[in-house]
Design an enzyme around this catalytic site. Structure first.
Site, PDB file in Angstrom:
ATOM      1  N   TRP A 112      -1.075   5.746 -39.150  1.00 17.69           N
ATOM      2  CA  TRP A 112      -2.316   6.451 -38.803  1.00 17.69           C
ATOM      3  C   TRP A 112      -2.079   7.434 -37.668  1.00 17.69           C
ATOM      4  O   TRP A 112      -2.550   8.569 -37.716  1.00 17.69           O
ATOM      5  CB  TRP A 112      -3.413   5.447 -38.445  1.00 17.69           C
ATOM      6  CG  TRP A 112      -4.726   6.101 -38.122  1.00 17.69           C
ATOM      7  CD1 TRP A 112      -5.251   6.323 -36.886  1.00 17.69           C
ATOM      8  CD2 TRP A 112      -5.660   6.656 -39.049  1.00 17.69           C
ATOM      9  NE1 TRP A 112      -6.462   6.971 -36.975  1.00 17.69           N
ATOM     10  CE2 TRP A 112      -6.727   7.182 -38.301  1.00 17.69           C
ATOM     11  CE3 TRP A 112      -5.697   6.750 -40.433  1.00 17.69           C
ATOM     12  CZ2 TRP A 112      -7.825   7.798 -38.899  1.00 17.69           C
ATOM     13  CZ3 TRP A 112      -6.792   7.360 -41.027  1.00 17.69           C
ATOM     14  CH2 TRP A 112      -7.842   7.878 -40.265  1.00 17.69           C
ATOM     15  N   TRP A 113      -1.357   7.019 -36.631  1.00 17.22           N
ATOM     16  CA  TRP A 113      -1.053   7.929 -35.528  1.00 17.22           C
ATOM     17  C   TRP A 113      -0.325   9.162 -36.020  1.00 17.22           C
ATOM     18  O   TRP A 113      -0.637  10.278 -35.611  1.00 17.22           O
ATOM     19  CB  TRP A 113      -0.211   7.223 -34.472  1.00 17.22           C
ATOM     20  CG  TRP A 113      -0.943   6.248 -33.619  1.00 17.22           C
ATOM     21  CD1 TRP A 113      -2.301   6.032 -33.558  1.00 17.22           C
ATOM     22  CD2 TRP A 113      -0.354   5.344 -32.695  1.00 17.22           C
ATOM     23  NE1 TRP A 113      -2.582   5.042 -32.646  1.00 17.22           N
ATOM     24  CE2 TRP A 113      -1.405   4.606 -32.101  1.00 17.22           C
ATOM     25  CE3 TRP A 113       0.962   5.081 -32.308  1.00 17.22           C
ATOM     26  CZ2 TRP A 113      -1.174   3.625 -31.138  1.00 17.22           C
ATOM     27  CZ3 TRP A 113       1.186   4.104 -31.357  1.00 17.22           C
ATOM     28  CH2 TRP A 113       0.129   3.396 -30.773  1.00 17.22           C
ATOM     29  N   TYR A 130     -11.096  15.977 -38.110  1.00 21.53           N
ATOM     30  CA  TYR A 130     -11.056  14.660 -37.479  1.00 21.53           C
ATOM     31  C   TYR A 130     -12.137  13.758 -38.087  1.00 21.53           C
ATOM     32  O   TYR A 130     -11.871  12.617 -38.455  1.00 21.53           O
ATOM     33  CB  TYR A 130     -11.245  14.800 -35.960  1.00 21.53           C
ATOM     34  CG  TYR A 130     -11.113  13.508 -35.204  1.00 21.53           C
ATOM     35  CD1 TYR A 130      -9.884  13.078 -34.729  1.00 21.53           C
ATOM     36  CD2 TYR A 130     -12.229  12.704 -34.959  1.00 21.53           C
ATOM     37  CE1 TYR A 130      -9.759  11.874 -34.033  1.00 21.53           C
ATOM     38  CE2 TYR A 130     -12.114  11.513 -34.264  1.00 21.53           C
ATOM     39  CZ  TYR A 130     -10.878  11.098 -33.800  1.00 21.53           C
ATOM     40  OH  TYR A 130     -10.765   9.918 -33.122  1.00 21.53           O
ATOM     41  N   HIS A 142     -11.672  10.330 -40.545  1.00 24.37           N
ATOM     42  CA  HIS A 142     -12.240   9.035 -40.166  1.00 24.37           C
ATOM     43  C   HIS A 142     -13.270   8.555 -41.178  1.00 24.37           C
ATOM     44  O   HIS A 142     -13.406   7.349 -41.396  1.00 24.37           O
ATOM     45  CB  HIS A 142     -12.831   9.099 -38.755  1.00 24.37           C
ATOM     46  CG  HIS A 142     -11.802   8.883 -37.709  1.00 24.37           C
ATOM     47  ND1 HIS A 142     -10.945   9.884 -37.296  1.00 24.37           N
ATOM     48  CD2 HIS A 142     -11.455   7.771 -37.010  1.00 24.37           C
ATOM     49  CE1 HIS A 142     -10.135   9.392 -36.383  1.00 24.37           C
ATOM     50  NE2 HIS A 142     -10.414   8.123 -36.196  1.00 24.37           N
ATOM     51  N   TYR A 201     -16.649  -0.501 -33.523  1.00 28.93           N
ATOM     52  CA  TYR A 201     -15.821   0.627 -33.100  1.00 28.93           C
ATOM     53  C   TYR A 201     -16.578   1.925 -33.377  1.00 28.93           C
ATOM     54  O   TYR A 201     -16.955   2.195 -34.506  1.00 28.93           O
ATOM     55  CB  TYR A 201     -14.515   0.594 -33.882  1.00 28.93           C
ATOM     56  CG  TYR A 201     -13.368   1.396 -33.326  1.00 28.93           C
ATOM     57  CD1 TYR A 201     -13.544   2.406 -32.394  1.00 28.93           C
ATOM     58  CD2 TYR A 201     -12.080   1.150 -33.763  1.00 28.93           C
ATOM     59  CE1 TYR A 201     -12.471   3.132 -31.907  1.00 28.93           C
ATOM     60  CE2 TYR A 201     -10.997   1.871 -33.283  1.00 28.93           C
ATOM     61  CZ  TYR A 201     -11.202   2.855 -32.355  1.00 28.93           C
ATOM     62  OH  TYR A 201     -10.149   3.576 -31.882  1.00 28.93           O
TER      63      TYR A 201
END
Length: 104
Positions: free
Chosen positions: A76-77, A18, A22, A41
Site C-alpha cells: 500500500w505504501w 488520493y 482510498h 479510521y
C-alpha cells in the site's frame, strides 16, 4: 482503546486521486487494519494546505506498530508514494498530533 491523531502531507493536485484510491481500499488492507486492532479510521483533507489529518482507534499501540511490517502495508505504501510526502522506505511522513480535548 487508544485514540490516535496524526497528519500527513499530500502532494499538490493529488487530492482526487488520493480519495479515489482510498474509496477502493483493497479488502486485504481492510482486513489487515482490523487484524492489527485498528478501528474507526478516518482521514480528512485540508484542501488549502494539502495536509491530511487522520484519526484512528487501536486496541494496542505495540500491536498496531507491527502492522507497518506486513507485506500488504508495504504494498500500500508503494502504491500511494507518488501522491504524498514519504520517508525513504515509502512510508508516509506522519506527525503524531497531541490530544487536547475529548468528549464522549
Amino acid at each position: 482503546m487508544v485514540r490516535k491523531g496524526f497528519k500527513m502531507f499530500l502532494n499538490k493536485g493529488m487530492a482526487d486521486e488520493y480519495e479515489k484510491r482510498h474509496n477502493a481500499l483493497w479488502p486485504e488492507m481492510k482486513d489487515m487494519i482490523h487484524a492489527y486492532g485498528g478501528r474507526n479510521y478516518s482521514i480528512f483533507l485540508d484542501r488549502e494546505t494539502n495536509v491530511l489529518y487522520g484519526y484512528l482507534e487501536v486496541e494496542d499501540e505495540q500491536r498496531w506498530a507491527q502492522s507497518a511490517d506486513t507485506q500488504i502495508n508495504r504494498k500500500w505504501w508503494d502504491y500511494m508514494a507518488d501522491l504524498m510526502e514519504t520517508n525513504p522506505d515509502q512510508s508516509p511522513v506522519c506527525v503524531d498530533l497531541q490530544p487536547v480535548f475529548y468528549l464522549e
